[in-house]
Each structure stands twice: as structure tokens, then as C-alpha cells.
Scaffold this active site. Structure first.
Site, PDB file in Angstrom:
ATOM      1  N   LYS A  22       0.849  -1.211   0.000  1.00 18.54           N
ATOM      2  CA  LYS A  22       0.000   0.000   0.000  1.00 18.54           C
ATOM      3  C   LYS A  22       0.879   1.253   0.000  1.00 18.54           C
ATOM      4  CE  LYS A  22      -1.515   1.695   4.105  1.00 18.54           C
ATOM      5  NZ  LYS A  22      -1.318   3.096   4.466  1.00 18.54           N
ATOM      6  N   ASN A  23       1.867   1.267   0.898  1.00 16.48           N
ATOM      7  CA  ASN A  23       2.646   2.500   1.061  1.00 16.48           C
ATOM      8  C   ASN A  23       3.623   2.750  -0.077  1.00 16.48           C
ATOM      9  OD1 ASN A  23       1.231   3.047   3.322  1.00 16.48           O
ATOM     10  ND2 ASN A  23       2.836   2.502   4.781  1.00 16.48           N
ATOM     11  N   CYS A 129      -4.793  13.396  13.051  1.00 16.35           N
ATOM     12  CA  CYS A 129      -4.699  11.988  12.687  1.00 16.35           C
ATOM     13  C   CYS A 129      -4.687  11.168  13.971  1.00 16.35           C
ATOM     14  CB  CYS A 129      -3.410  11.820  11.893  1.00 16.35           C
ATOM     15  SG  CYS A 129      -2.966  10.148  11.564  1.00 16.35           S
ATOM     16  N   ARG A 134       0.982  14.960  12.559  1.00 14.96           N
ATOM     17  CA  ARG A 134       1.772  14.554  11.386  1.00 14.96           C
ATOM     18  C   ARG A 134       1.990  15.752  10.479  1.00 14.96           C
ATOM     19  NH1 ARG A 134      -0.540   9.043   9.062  1.00 14.96           N
ATOM     20  NH2 ARG A 134       1.411   9.093   7.894  1.00 14.96           N
ATOM     21  N   LEU A 138       8.486  19.342   6.339  1.00 15.96           N
ATOM     22  CA  LEU A 138       9.684  18.905   5.609  1.00 15.96           C
ATOM     23  C   LEU A 138       9.401  18.792   4.110  1.00 15.96           C
ATOM     24  CD1 LEU A 138      10.958  16.174   8.113  1.00 15.96           C
ATOM     25  CD2 LEU A 138      11.860  18.492   7.821  1.00 15.96           C
ATOM     26  N   ASP A 321       4.911   0.878  11.977  1.00 21.78           N
ATOM     27  CA  ASP A 321       3.670   0.269  11.476  1.00 21.78           C
ATOM     28  C   ASP A 321       3.483  -1.174  11.943  1.00 21.78           C
ATOM     29  OD1 ASP A 321       3.135   2.646  10.225  1.00 21.78           O
ATOM     30  OD2 ASP A 321       3.802   2.011   8.250  1.00 21.78           O
ATOM     31  N   ILE A 343       8.834   7.181  16.445  1.00 24.48           N
ATOM     32  CA  ILE A 343       8.389   7.872  15.222  1.00 24.48           C
ATOM     33  C   ILE A 343       7.130   8.693  15.514  1.00 24.48           C
ATOM     34  CG2 ILE A 343       7.767   7.603  12.767  1.00 24.48           C
ATOM     35  CD1 ILE A 343      10.562   6.503  13.368  1.00 24.48           C
ATOM     36  N   ARG A 413      -8.483  -0.006   4.988  1.00 21.57           N
ATOM     37  CA  ARG A 413      -7.599   0.988   4.373  1.00 21.57           C
ATOM     38  C   ARG A 413      -6.262   0.346   3.991  1.00 21.57           C
ATOM     39  NH1 ARG A 413      -6.131   5.378   8.045  1.00 21.57           N
ATOM     40  NH2 ARG A 413      -4.829   5.717   6.230  1.00 21.57           N
TER      41      ARG A 413
HETATM   42  N1  EPU Z   1       7.581  14.513  10.019  1.00 22.23           N
HETATM   43  C1  EPU Z   1       7.830  15.837  10.244  1.00 22.23           C
HETATM   44  N2  EPU Z   1       7.627  16.713   9.215  1.00 22.23           N
HETATM   45  C2  EPU Z   1       7.214  16.313   7.987  1.00 22.23           C
HETATM   46  C3  EPU Z   1       6.945  14.941   7.762  1.00 22.23           C
HETATM   47  C4  EPU Z   1       7.161  14.059   8.813  1.00 22.23           C
HETATM   48  O1  EPU Z   1       8.224  16.248  11.341  1.00 22.23           O
HETATM   49  O2  EPU Z   1       7.058  17.160   7.092  1.00 22.23           O
HETATM   50  C5  EPU Z   1       7.775  13.549  11.116  1.00 22.23           C
HETATM   51  C6  EPU Z   1       6.497  12.776  11.445  1.00 22.23           C
HETATM   52  O3  EPU Z   1       5.692  13.479  12.350  1.00 22.23           O
HETATM   53  C7  EPU Z   1       7.035  11.478  12.009  1.00 22.23           C
HETATM   54  C8  EPU Z   1       8.319  11.286  11.199  1.00 22.23           C
HETATM   55  O4  EPU Z   1       8.663  12.553  10.669  1.00 22.23           O
HETATM   56  O5  EPU Z   1       7.399  11.656  13.352  1.00 22.23           O
HETATM   57  C9  EPU Z   1       8.187  10.268  10.109  1.00 22.23           C
HETATM   58  O6  EPU Z   1       7.032  10.546   9.303  1.00 22.23           O
HETATM   59  P1  EPU Z   1       7.031  10.247   7.746  1.00 22.23           P
HETATM   60  O7  EPU Z   1       6.961  11.526   6.999  1.00 22.23           O
HETATM   61  O8  EPU Z   1       8.172   9.344   7.416  1.00 22.23           O
HETATM   62  O9  EPU Z   1       5.646   9.499   7.566  1.00 22.23           O
HETATM   63  P2  EPU Z   1       4.808   9.471   6.228  1.00 22.23           P
HETATM   64  O10 EPU Z   1       5.735   9.459   5.081  1.00 22.23           O
HETATM   65  O11 EPU Z   1       3.742  10.503   6.266  1.00 22.23           O
HETATM   66  C10 EPU Z   1       4.743   6.881   5.925  1.00 22.23           C
HETATM   67  C11 EPU Z   1       3.688   5.808   5.950  1.00 22.23           C
HETATM   68  C12 EPU Z   1       3.197   5.602   7.372  1.00 22.23           C
HETATM   69  C13 EPU Z   1       4.403   5.232   8.246  1.00 22.23           C
HETATM   70  C14 EPU Z   1       5.477   6.322   8.151  1.00 22.23           C
HETATM   71  C15 EPU Z   1       6.733   6.015   8.924  1.00 22.23           C
HETATM   72  C16 EPU Z   1       2.619   6.029   3.794  1.00 22.23           C
HETATM   73  C17 EPU Z   1       1.401   6.309   3.026  1.00 22.23           C
HETATM   74  N3  EPU Z   1       2.570   6.197   5.099  1.00 22.23           N
HETATM   75  O12 EPU Z   1       4.094   8.071   6.364  1.00 22.23           O
HETATM   76  O13 EPU Z   1       2.315   4.496   7.302  1.00 22.23           O
HETATM   77  O14 EPU Z   1       4.002   5.087   9.576  1.00 22.23           O
HETATM   78  O15 EPU Z   1       5.837   6.523   6.771  1.00 22.23           O
HETATM   79  O16 EPU Z   1       7.298   4.840   8.466  1.00 22.23           O
HETATM   80  O17 EPU Z   1       3.613   5.626   3.238  1.00 22.23           O
HETATM   81  C18 EPU Z   1       0.508   3.157   7.917  1.00 22.23           C
HETATM   82  O18 EPU Z   1       0.662   2.528   6.851  1.00 22.23           O
HETATM   83  O19 EPU Z   1      -0.228   2.739   8.840  1.00 22.23           O
HETATM   84  C19 EPU Z   1       1.215   4.419   8.107  1.00 22.23           C
HETATM   85  C20 EPU Z   1       0.845   5.336   9.011  1.00 22.23           C
END
Ligand code: EPU
Length: 439
Positions: A22-23, A129, A134, A138, A321, A343, A413
Site C-alpha cells: 500500500k505505502n 490523525c 503529522r 519537511l 507500522d 516515530i 484501508r
Molecule cells: N515529520 C515531520 N515533518 C514532515 C513529515 C514528517 O516532522 O514534514 C515527522 C512525522 O511526524 C514522524 C516522522 O517525521 O514523526 C516520520 O514521518 P514520515 O513523513 O516518514 O511518515 P509518512 O511518510 O507521512 C509513511 C507511511 C506511514 C508510516 C510512516 C513512517 C505512507 C502512506 N505512510 O508516512 O504508514 O508510519 O511513513 O514509516 O507511506 C501506515 O501505513 O499505517 C502508516 C501510518
């Protein structure tokens, strides 16, 4: 709304086919917005989050066709999917509206591709969320470094590029480490930027690598994917490509834990153990054996489960996850375990529901102390987010009596046909209409 009824105690035995990730699929679908030709994707799972992304692509002018699978599965479980084609037919719109974004945060993945290809992007700001704060700072910072300009207007983030994005060097890490979708957004945008981009502090997750592999097939010049430094040399245009999405490591890990918690034995077809080294390391200490057998993952569990400590970390560390699902297992291990969430420090919605099933978990800040019990008891619990729901399914499979899990739309989901896959290996699980409590 649907619920799951699970009668616990059945030992799982048999073979399960792992779906495409999915991701990986979500940002890969967004990346196809940059292609001048049709892209064909194999292994995109049928999930409500994927449906939302397809809807978003259609709003953004894409023609999306999902083909039926050619061959019936050789396994007992459900038949998975045929290929999915995406072709951009109209590039005028650049607005990802709130109705779609509010259902799925990964909608933010269209930001980089839209800015790079269409010069404009409007994306509703994702709201709160269930797993905590979230931010997307960045993503914005990285795209700004490439020359995009942003402002907030009516709850939307509005981005614009004058001329073309320009390659540069940037650091993309944040307080919690790297960002997965942020890295992908910047990597996508940089493929069509003028000149070279060097991203330091990039996420190393297999989903970043998978998206890079698709972009390379589309004609992008990318090196270093899978490491903390990615090098991209911009090209003028991207063409069509055919790509197989990687297997879903979180679904695979969840089924490995399902084998463990039921003292069962599963063969997982199409899983990739190389993506799950941190999980197998913890499982080894718990007393669960995992090995590759004829290209499949074989998982078998001993009767006695030992406690372990675990801290979630960016890849290749233990994935956040799978934190909730490992906690469900440790609830029935023989002793105390300590789980620390680095995380998403608030990602503990499952704790109170597991405790309703007789678990003893105490939360202290970003840490949970789990006292293993002899067994859990079935009761009615509520799914709160995707992975918390998966943890409740695992707990239900092991619990004495019947567990009813309400609001399983959270599970839909991210887990394709989960009840069919589990039932095919002996679980007593059925989907029923949610019973409304008397007023
Ligand atoms: N973060 C920031 N600023 C940003 C983006 C992220 O501070 O602009 C922080 C977040 O708050 C978190 C950390 O950085 O503490 C990591 O977040 P990341 O951006 O890596 O998460 P994401 O890319 O939004 C994906 C997966 C998530 C998974 C995370 C971490 C998808 C669609 N989602 O989210 O998956 O938990 O990486 O591995 O790829 C799930 O599938 O249940 C899920 C939540």
C-alpha cells in the site's frame, strides 16, 4: 459499518499470498502524474486508500483502468489483482481537495509531481490523525529549496513554480529523523528539475527505493536510493513504464505475528524477508522461527514466547507500522517487555483496547510496559486506526472466546481481503454488520 467476529484459539496453518505494498503504491500512483505516456502497475492492492488515490488521480485528469487478474491463484486464499493502467489525459487541474485529502494523508504525495509537471499545486492541508501530529513542514521545505513558493489559503497549501524547479543540495531530516513521503515528494519533483539535486538525510525505506525504480524506468536519473543520500539529475520529460510494486512488508509482518500469536505455522508467498530484518531479529528472541523456504517465508512458533524490548526507528530499524501488532504478541509472552515509540510518540490507541481484553499494558510517555499474561479474553473492542486494528485482530485470534472488532473500515484501508486470507489458513473470522448498542 462492518465489524469482525473472531473466535479465538485456532492455530493458523497454511499459505498466504502477500499483496503489493500500500505505502509503495500510493506515492507511485502519484508519480505517474509526471508521465507523458501510459504507465502500467502490477500488484497494486485493492484497498480503500488506493481507491481514494485513484479518485484523486481521476480528479487530476487521469484515466485509470484496473484489469481483472488473468490466472486464478494457485493457493486456497483469495485471488489478488490484475494490472492497473494510469494515463494522464487532461493536465489542467492541480487541486487536491479536502474531501479526498481528509480521508487519506498520503494525498500529499501529489504535491511534488504536480509542481514539477504542472507548475502549480493546491492541496488541502491534512488535518489531525489518530496516530498523532503529522506535520508536512519537511515536504514544503524540500520543495521550497527546489524553487517552489508556497502560501496558505483557506485551509489549502498553494504551491507555485515560476519557470522550472532548480536542482540543489538540501538536508531533509527532521526531529524524528527522515520523512518517507517527504523524501519521495522531493525525489519526484527533482526528476523534472533543471540540474542536479543532492538530498541528504533521505529516508531509506524500501518504498522510497520502489518509487525511485519506477521513476528510473520512466527515464529519470536517480542514484543512491535506499541510502541517506540521493542524487538526482533532472530530465526534460518522463515516459511511460511498466512496474511491479514490492510486496507489502507490513502486511507480511502482520501475518508473521499472526502465526506467532496462534502458535501456528505459515508459509508467506511473495514476502521479502530482506525488508523485515528488524522484525525477524525481535521474533528470534521471542522464540519464533522465520526462514526462507523455496522463495517463501516460513514462520513457526514455539509454545513458550519470551519477552523482548523494542524501539521503533526509521528503516532499517523496527517499523512503527508493526509496533501495535508486536505489542499484541508480547501481551501473551512470558514476562515483561518494553516498547518505545520514536516515530509517533502518541501511537498507542491500541493500549486501552488490548487492556479491555485482559492485557496488562502501562503507558509512560512514548513507552509502553507490557506484562505478559497467560491468555487474553474475547470482548467487544473498537478499531481506532489501521495498525491498531490489526493488533486487535491478532489479539482476537489468540483470545479465549469471541472478540468483536467494530469499525473495521480502518483495516480495509490497509489490509487486502484480510478476513479471507486468515480464514483460508484456519482462522475463525467473519465480517458482520455492526450491531448498534441499545440507546
Ligand atoms: N515529520 C515531520 N515533518 C514532515 C513529515 C514528517 O516532522 O514534514 C515527522 C512525522 O511526524 C514522524 C516522522 O517525521 O514523526 C516520520 O514521518 P514520515 O513523513 O516518514 O511518515 P509518512 O511518510 O507521512 C509513511 C507511511 C506511514 C508510516 C510512516 C513512517 C505512507 C502512506 N505512510 O508516512 O504508514 O508510519 O511513513 O514509516 O507511506 C501506515 O501505513 O499505517 C502508516 C501510518
Amino acid at each position: 459499518m462492518a465489524s469482525f467476529l473472531i473466535r479465538g484459539g485456532a492455530r493458523l496453518k497454511g499459505t498466504i499470498e502477500i499483496s503489493g505494498s500500500k505505502n509503495s503504491s500510493l506515492p507511485i500512483l502519484a508519480a505517474t502524474l509526471m508521465s507523458d505516456e501510459k504507465c502500467r502497475l502490477h500488484g497494486v492492492p485493492r484497498l480503500s486508500d488506493i481507491d481514494s488515490m485513484i479518485k484523486l488521480l481521476e480528479v487530476l485528469g487521469c484515466h485509470v483502468v484496473r484489469h481483472e487478474p488473468k490466472d486464478a491463484s494457485l493457493l486456497d486464499g483469495p485471488v489478488l489483482n490484475g494490472p492497473l493502467d494510469v494515463e494522464v489525459r487532461d493536465s489542467h487541474n492541480y487541486m487536491a481537495d479536502y474531501e479526498i485529502v481528509k480521508t487519506m494523508r498520503a494525498s500529499i504525495s501529489v504535491l511534488g509531481p504536480l509542481l514539477a509537471k504542472r507548475g502549480h499545486a493546491v492541496c488541502s492541508l491534512p488535518g489531525g490523525c489518530a496516530i498523532g501530529d503529522r506535520p508536512i513542514d519537511l515536504h514544503i521545505r524540500g520543495l521550497q529549496k527546489l524553487g517552489a513558493q508556497f502560501h496558505i489559503e483557506g485551509g489549502n497549501i498553494v504551491g507555485e513554480v515560476r519557470g522550472r524547479l532548480k536542482g540543489c543540495s538540501m538536508f531533509l531530516g527532521g526531529p524524528q529523523g527522515p520523512t518517507v513521503l517527504g523524501t519521495i515528494n522531493v525525489m519526484c519533483a527533482a526528476t523534472l528539475a533543471e540540474g542536479k539535486t543532492h538530498v541528504v538525510g533521505a529516508a531509506c525505506e524500501p518504498e522510497v527505493v520502489d518509487c525511485a525504480e519506477l521513476l528510473i524506468k520512466m527515464g529519470a536519473h536517480i542514484k543512491g536510493q535506499g541510502t541517506a543520500e540521493i542524487y538526482i539529475e533532472g530530465v526534460d520529460a518522463l515516459h511511460g513504464a511498466e512496474h511491479h510494486v514490492i510486496p507489502d512488508r507490513i502486511e507480511c509482518g502482520t501475518f508473521m505475528l499472526a502465526a506467532a500469536i496462534t502458535n501456528g505455522e505459515l508459509l508467506l508467498k511473495n514476502g521479502n524477508l530482506d525488508h523485515l530484518v528488524a522484525l525477524t531479529d525481535r521474533l528470534d528472541e521471542v522464540g519464533v522461527r522465520t526462514e526462507s523456504v523455496n522463495g517463501m517465508i516460513h514462520v513457526s512458533s514455539s509454545r513458550r514466547l519470551y519477552p523482548v524490548d523494542m524501539t521503533t526507528q526509521p528503516y532499517p530499524g523496527f517499523p512503527t507500522d508493526l509496533q501495535a501488532q508486536l505489542m499484541a504478541l508480547l501481551c501473551v509472552a512470558d514476562g515483561f517487555s518494553v516498547i518505545t515509540e520514536r516515530i509517533y510518540p502518541d501511537r498507542f490507541m491500541h493500549v486501552s483496547e488490548l487492556n479491555r481484553m485482559g492485557a496488562r499494558v502501562r503507558k509512560e510517555g512514548p513507552t509502553a510496559i507490557v506484562q505478559g499474561m497467560k491468555e487474553l479474553q474475547g470482548t467487544t473492542v473498537m478499531a481506532s486506526d489501521l495498525r491498531a486494528s490489526a493488533a486487535l485482530v491478532l489479539a482476537g485470534l489468540a483470545a479465549r472466546g469471541t472478540t468483536r472488532i467494530d469499525r473495521v473500515y480502518h483495516i480495509d484501508r490497509g489490509y487486502e481481503k484480510i478476513e479471507q486470507k486468515l480464514a483460508a489458513v484456519g482462522a475463525q473470522i467473519e465480517r458482520v454488520a455492526e450491531v448498534k448498542a441499545a440507546a
